[in-house]
Motif scaffolding. Sequence first.
Motif, short mmCIF file in Angstrom:
data_model
loop_
_atom_site.label_atom_id
_atom_site.label_comp_id
_atom_site.label_asym_id
_atom_site.label_seq_id
_atom_site.Cartn_x
_atom_site.Cartn_y
_atom_site.Cartn_z
N SER A 50 0.83 -1.21 0.00
CA SER A 50 0.00 0.00 0.00
C SER A 50 0.86 1.26 0.00
CB SER A 50 -0.99 0.01 1.16
OG SER A 50 -0.34 0.17 2.39
N SER A 51 2.04 1.21 0.61
CA SER A 51 2.90 2.39 0.59
C SER A 51 3.37 2.69 -0.83
CB SER A 51 4.09 2.22 1.53
OG SER A 51 4.95 1.20 1.08
N TYR A 52 3.68 1.65 -1.59
CA TYR A 52 4.06 1.85 -2.98
C TYR A 52 2.89 2.34 -3.82
CZ TYR A 52 8.72 -0.12 -2.52
OH TYR A 52 10.03 -0.34 -2.17
N ILE A 53 1.72 1.80 -3.56
CA ILE A 53 0.53 2.23 -4.30
C ILE A 53 0.21 3.68 -3.99
CG2 ILE A 53 -1.96 1.86 -4.54
CD1 ILE A 53 -1.32 -1.18 -4.17
N ASP A 54 0.33 4.08 -2.73
CA ASP A 54 0.13 5.49 -2.37
C ASP A 54 1.11 6.39 -3.13
OD1 ASP A 54 -1.90 4.86 -0.60
OD2 ASP A 54 -0.62 4.96 1.18
N SER A 55 2.36 5.96 -3.21
CA SER A 55 3.35 6.75 -3.94
C SER A 55 3.01 6.82 -5.42
CB SER A 55 4.75 6.13 -3.78
OG SER A 55 5.19 6.25 -2.45
N ALA A 56 2.53 5.72 -5.98
CA ALA A 56 2.15 5.72 -7.39
C ALA A 56 0.98 6.66 -7.64
CB ALA A 56 1.79 4.30 -7.84
#
Length: 75
Positions: free
Chosen positions: A20-26
């Motif tokens: 989810s942290s990567y998705i938030d960044s994306a």
Amino acid sequence: MDDYTNNHLKLIQGFMTYYSSYIDSALSGHVSEIKLAELLSQMIVSCDNGFLNDVKELEKYLYAQAEKKGEIEHE
């Protein structure tokens, strides 16, 4: 909750938090398309390597526990 449930929930939480942290960044525009594609590939590998089986196993276990405690109503 018992140790079995807690251990499974911690694994699920770790998986969800990591991705989810990567998705938030994306979503914020801070991850390139290639990095996002690589992330999705990693997610697929994780799912193929048993993550979904662990989730399904915990689901069955929790339903069985609820059944034992009389929390499931039968018609």
